[in-house]
Motif scaffolding. Structure first.
Motif, mmCIF file in Angstrom:
data_model
loop_
_atom_site.group_PDB
_atom_site.id
_atom_site.type_symbol
_atom_site.label_atom_id
_atom_site.label_comp_id
_atom_site.label_asym_id
_atom_site.label_seq_id
_atom_site.Cartn_x
_atom_site.Cartn_y
_atom_site.Cartn_z
ATOM 1 N N ASP A 194 32.506 40.094 58.285
ATOM 2 C CA ASP A 194 32.962 39.092 57.847
ATOM 3 C C ASP A 194 31.880 38.257 57.860
ATOM 4 O O ASP A 194 31.651 38.399 57.198
ATOM 5 C CB ASP A 194 33.416 38.693 60.019
ATOM 6 N N LEU A 195 30.277 39.207 58.683
ATOM 7 C CA LEU A 195 29.025 37.946 57.380
ATOM 8 C C LEU A 195 28.910 38.839 56.427
ATOM 9 O O LEU A 195 28.695 37.383 55.540
ATOM 10 C CB LEU A 195 28.044 38.906 58.730
ATOM 11 N N VAL A 196 29.244 39.829 55.898
ATOM 12 C CA VAL A 196 28.791 40.161 54.295
ATOM 13 C C VAL A 196 30.611 38.944 53.965
ATOM 14 O O VAL A 196 29.856 38.253 52.405
ATOM 15 C CB VAL A 196 29.686 41.802 54.029
ATOM 16 N N LYS A 197 31.257 39.283 53.790
ATOM 17 C CA LYS A 197 32.754 38.844 53.098
ATOM 18 C C LYS A 197 32.011 36.694 53.437
ATOM 19 O O LYS A 197 32.611 36.131 51.975
ATOM 20 C CB LYS A 197 33.759 38.511 54.491
ATOM 21 N N PRO A 239 33.747 49.617 49.383
ATOM 22 C CA PRO A 239 32.472 48.183 49.137
ATOM 23 C C PRO A 239 33.859 46.828 50.228
ATOM 24 O O PRO A 239 35.567 47.240 49.744
ATOM 25 C CB PRO A 239 33.135 47.383 48.279
ATOM 26 N N ILE A 240 33.073 46.235 51.021
ATOM 27 C CA ILE A 240 33.875 45.443 51.825
ATOM 28 C C ILE A 240 32.865 43.608 51.454
ATOM 29 O O ILE A 240 33.266 42.891 51.503
ATOM 30 C CB ILE A 240 32.609 45.253 52.818
ATOM 31 N N ASN A 241 32.501 44.101 50.059
ATOM 32 C CA ASN A 241 32.720 43.035 49.409
ATOM 33 C C ASN A 241 33.134 42.849 48.117
ATOM 34 O O ASN A 241 33.655 43.853 47.336
ATOM 35 C CB ASN A 241 30.987 42.580 49.218
ATOM 36 N N SER A 242 33.619 41.930 48.082
ATOM 37 C CA SER A 242 34.408 41.598 46.025
ATOM 38 C C SER A 242 33.408 41.446 45.009
ATOM 39 O O SER A 242 34.264 41.880 43.973
ATOM 40 C CB SER A 242 35.453 40.532 46.187
ATOM 41 N N MET A 243 31.808 41.348 45.080
ATOM 42 C CA MET A 243 31.697 41.240 43.865
ATOM 43 C C MET A 243 31.428 40.077 43.006
ATOM 44 O O MET A 243 31.594 40.122 42.038
ATOM 45 C CB MET A 243 31.400 42.339 43.195
ATOM 46 N N SER A 244 32.819 40.203 42.550
ATOM 47 C CA SER A 244 33.034 38.621 41.693
ATOM 48 C C SER A 244 33.395 37.113 41.865
ATOM 49 O O SER A 244 35.122 37.718 42.358
ATOM 50 C CB SER A 244 34.575 39.491 40.390
ATOM 51 N N PRO A 245 32.840 36.521 41.597
ATOM 52 C CA PRO A 245 33.483 35.125 42.187
ATOM 53 C C PRO A 245 34.446 34.978 41.242
ATOM 54 O O PRO A 245 34.250 35.275 40.162
ATOM 55 C CB PRO A 245 32.276 34.371 41.830
ATOM 56 N N ILE A 246 36.065 34.261 41.398
ATOM 57 C CA ILE A 246 36.981 33.638 41.021
ATOM 58 C C ILE A 246 36.184 33.088 40.164
ATOM 59 O O ILE A 246 36.427 32.516 38.953
ATOM 60 C CB ILE A 246 37.795 33.508 42.097
ATOM 61 N N TRP A 247 35.605 31.615 40.497
ATOM 62 C CA TRP A 247 34.997 30.589 39.870
ATOM 63 C C TRP A 247 33.901 30.969 38.446
ATOM 64 O O TRP A 247 33.344 30.492 38.115
ATOM 65 C CB TRP A 247 34.679 29.879 41.056
#
Length: 379
Positions: A194-197, A239-247
Motif C-alpha cells: 500500500d505504501l509503495v503504491k 513488481p509491486i509498482n507500475s513504473m509508468s505514470p499515465i500523465w
C-alpha cells in the motif's frame, strides 16, 4: 569490535529534532529509502553510459524489499552505484549531506540528469520506526564492501565486510510496539504494498517484495492460515509498482478507458469523469498535469471533511496528497495530479516552499480549467 564514531556537526541534536518534529507521518521513511535506492541506480546506469561498466542494461536494475517478522526486520536492497568507506562515513555520518545533491552539482552540464534526493536527511527518517539500522554497501568499481551500523544519535560504527554483489542493502530492526504506536504494521506485506503504491508507484525501476519465513513459523501455522496466505501471497519476482505514470504518456498512447480507470482508482469515484484535461509546460516552468472534472460533486464536498487540492509529485514520487495551493477555492471540485521537477522542497519533502514555480503552475492550471469550463458551457 569496531570503534564507535560520532556524528559530525550538530547531528545528534538534529537527528532527535528530525525524528520527532520534521516528519509528521512515520510511513514516509519507506518513500525516502526507495527514492535513495532509485537515485543510486540512476547514478550507476548513467556512469555506465559514460564509459564505466559495460554490458549493463536498464532492465537489470531493481529495488528489492524483504520482510522478516521473526527477526522484526525490513530490508531495502538495490543494485545501484554503492558506496565505499569514505562515502559511507561522509554521507551517513553527516546529517543533511546529500550524495545525490553532490552528484547533481558535479553534472550540472548534463541537462537530462534527474535525481530525486536533494537533501541528506531522508535516510535518517528510518530511525522513526527502527532502533537499529545496518547498511552494507559495495561500490561499483570495487571488490571491497563495508558495513555501517547505528542505533541512533549516540554514533555509528564502520568496518570492512563481505558482499558479493554491487549496491547497497539497508536493514531496519523495527522498534517494539507500544500502547501508542504499532511498528509491526511495517512487517505486513499488504501495508508495504500500500505504501509503495501510494508514494513510490512511479519509480522508474521495478520494486519487488519478498516475505521471509523460518521453518518454525511455517510449522505453527494452521491450515486456514496457510490457505489465507496462499491467496494473499506475494510473487517475489513481480513488481509491486507500475513504473509508468499515465500523465507522462502522450494522449495518443492512453485510451479513454485507461483515463477513466485511473480516475476511479485514484479518487475513489464510481462514475467516469465528465472531462479529462492533460496539460504540460516547458521553459520557465516545467510540469505535467492530468486534471479531471467529476460528473458529480464528491460525496463529502459540502462537509468539513472534504479536502481540496491536487496530488503533487516530483520525479514520480508523491510529495503531497492534497496540495491546496494549486487550486483556487472556486475550483476545489477539480481532481488530478501535477508532476514537476522544478519545485523547491523543504527538508522533509512534505511541505512546499511557496516559490515562484508553484504560483506559476497554479496560474497556468487556473487558466486551463477556466477554458475547459467555458468550452463545456458553450458546447
Amino acid at each position: 569490535m569496531p570503534e564507535k564514531k560520532q556524528f559530525q556537526a550538530e547531528s545528534q541534536r538534529m537527528l532527535e529534532l528530525m525524528i520527532h518534529s520534521i516528519y509528521t507521518h512515520k510511513e514516509i521513511f519507506l518513500r525516502e529509502l526507495i527514492s535513495n535506492a532509485s537515485d543510486a541506480i540512476d547514478k550507476r546506469y548513467y556512469q555506465a553510459l559514460r564509459g564505466g561498466e559495460t554490458g549493463l542494461a536498464r532492465d537489470e536494475f531493481a529495488i528489492e524489499l524483504s520482510i522478516d517478522k521473526a527477526a522484526r526486520t525490513l530490508t531495502v536492497r538495490d543494485n545501484g552505484c554503492g558506496m565505499d568507506e569514505a562515502e559511507l562515513e561522509g554521507n551517513l555520518g553527516t546529517i543533511a549531506r546529500s550524495g545525490s545533491l553532490q552528484f547533481k552539482k558535479e553534472l550540472e552540464d548534463a541537462g537530462d540528469i534527474d535525481v530525486i534526493g536533494q537533501f541528506g536527511v531522508g535516510f535518517y527518517s528510518a530511525f522513526m520506526v527502527a532502533d537499529e539500522i545496518t547498511v552494507c554497501s559495495r561500490k561499483a568499481d570495487s571488490d571491497k564492501a563495508y558495513l555501517w551500523h547505528s542505533q541512533g544519535a549516540d554514533g555509528f560504527t564502520l568496518e570492512p565486510w563481505e558482499k558479493e554483489s554491487v549496491g547497497t542493502e539497508i536493514v531496519l530492526k523495527l522498534k517494539d510496539d507500544t500502547d501508542d504506536e504499532s511498528y509491526s504494521e511495517f512487517l505486513e506485506a499488504y501495508r508495504i504494498k500500500d505504501l509503495v503504491k501510494r508514494y513510490s508507484d512511479y519509480i522508474r525501476y521495478p520494486i519487488r517484495l519478498q516475505e521471509i519465513k523460518n521453518e518454525e513459523d511455517k510449522a505453527e501455522e494452521t491450515d486456514e492460515e496457510k490457505n489465507e496466505e496462499a491467496e494473499d501471497a506475494v510473487d517475489p519476482n513481480a513488481p509491486i509498482n507500475s513504473m509508468s505514470p499515465i500523465w507522462r504518456r502522450s494522449k495518443g498512447e492512453v485510451t479513454d478507458a485507461e483515463y477513466h480507470q485511473f480516475y476511479k482508482d485514484s479518487f475513489h469515484d464510481f462514475e467516469a469523469p465528465l472531462r479529462v484535461m492533460q496539460t504540460s509546460a516547458e521553459g520557465t516552468v516545467d510540469y505535467r498535469a492530468l486534471l479531471f472534472l467529476p460528473a458529480k460533486a464528491p460525496y463529502n464536498y459540502y462537509s468539513k471533511d472534504f479536502e481540496k487540492g491536487l496530488k503533487l509529485y516530483s520525479g514520480g514520487v508523491m510529495i503531497m496528497e492534497h496540495c491546496k495551493d494549486l487550486l483556487p477555492d472556486c475550483f476545489s471540485f477539480v481532481r488530478g495530479v501535477v508532476d514537476s521537477q522544478d519545485l523547491s522542497l523543504n527538508i522533509s519533502r512534505e511541505m512546499l516552499q511557496q516559490d515562484k514555480q508553484l504560483k506559476a503552475i497554479a496560474k497556468h492550471l487556473e487558466k486551463r480549467i477556466k477554458a475547459e469550463l467555458k468550452s463545456l458551457l458553450e458546447d
